[in-house]
Design an enzyme around this catalytic site. Sequence first.
Site, short mmCIF file in Angstrom:
data_model
loop_
_atom_site.label_atom_id
_atom_site.label_comp_id
_atom_site.label_asym_id
_atom_site.label_seq_id
_atom_site.Cartn_x
_atom_site.Cartn_y
_atom_site.Cartn_z
N ARG A 151 0.86 -1.19 0.00
CA ARG A 151 0.00 0.00 0.00
C ARG A 151 0.89 1.23 0.00
NH1 ARG A 151 -1.31 2.77 4.46
NH2 ARG A 151 -1.36 1.03 5.91
N HIS A 184 -3.80 4.25 4.58
CA HIS A 184 -4.84 3.24 4.74
C HIS A 184 -6.17 3.79 4.24
CE1 HIS A 184 -7.22 0.04 6.48
NE2 HIS A 184 -7.95 0.93 7.13
N TYR A 222 4.21 5.95 10.96
CA TYR A 222 4.56 4.58 11.32
C TYR A 222 5.42 3.84 10.29
CZ TYR A 222 0.33 3.70 8.48
OH TYR A 222 -0.61 3.69 7.49
#
Length: 362
Positions: A256, A260, A269
């Site tokens: 990805r 998200h 992160y």
Amino acid sequence: MSEKIDYPVQLIQPDGARVHGAGYAGEVTDIGPAELRGLYEDMVVLRRVDAEATALQRQGQLGIWAPSLGQEASQIGSARALEPDDYVFTSYREHGLAYCRGVPPAQWPPLWRGVALSNWDPAEFNLTNPAIVVGSQGLHATGYAMAAHMDGAEIAVMAYFGDGATSQGDLSEALGFAASWGAGVVFFCQNNHWAISEPVQLQSPFPLVARPRGFGIPGIAVDGNDVLAVLAVTRTAARRAREGGGPTFIEAITYRMGPHTTSDDPTRYRTGAEIEHWRARDPIDRLRRLLLRENAMDEEFTRGVEAKALAAAEALRAGALALPDPAPLTMFDHVYSDPHPLIDEEREQFSAYLDTFDEAQP
């Protein structure tokens, strides 16, 4: 005792070179230059429409969007392996399945704009609407496949989900039922390495493709950024389902590249170095390099693809902006199939609240 290592199936290397003698290559001997160009066009259109939807959310025209950036090969390759009668159960990121199943981009926005409970009629496209409840569609797909088999329908049923969903109980139950009843389901896991901010290593210390074997279901790992390899393994699994061979689990290893959802900040992160590593494995660039290597791409083709992608993006934008805002009280419709006293009470309370605005007008 040595562990069996599952090397992902790969037919196109990141530099665009073919992998000669690779397994599953026999599944795509019919894919010539014209078909490769079609797969490339699909992926470019998907990326352009996805970017348009993300922009619409940033402009306040959509409530939220789940980008598919970087996962185009997994979606397009698997979608193009299916027959019209096959049935698809998606999660919330499979915009490429909507495109390949024929859903016009103008019909994609209602749910994301927050003005309707669905985007399209599933029966028209043999494709469910986006499923927000993580992993639930695995059970839905299994039940549908069991019923289809009882009706004598020779179809494959696809269940799409991400790596994070493999930790959900619903999916384990689906695998158990599918194995016990020989349901013709293809469990298609898009392992994009991140379940929101949780890395896949926290989902499982072993490759995800090893999980279904505990249920007696065969698993195939595939390079999810290789559209040709994804097409090949999905054809194999879907044919097995149609012929009564039972379920198959595919782990498409992809990445990805975006957030998200548009509510997420992935810079909190993961590192820039990680993104650059995967950017070098971009699925669209990979197929472009193959087309260039095989002299199957020119400027006229490129311009045509760009024009089609722009038209699809414009259709999505026009469809979103044309949607009227729903009447406030319609939020209480379709909560229950039958009248419910709690809903009636809440509707009356909210109606009275709305009336206070009218009373405040001079």
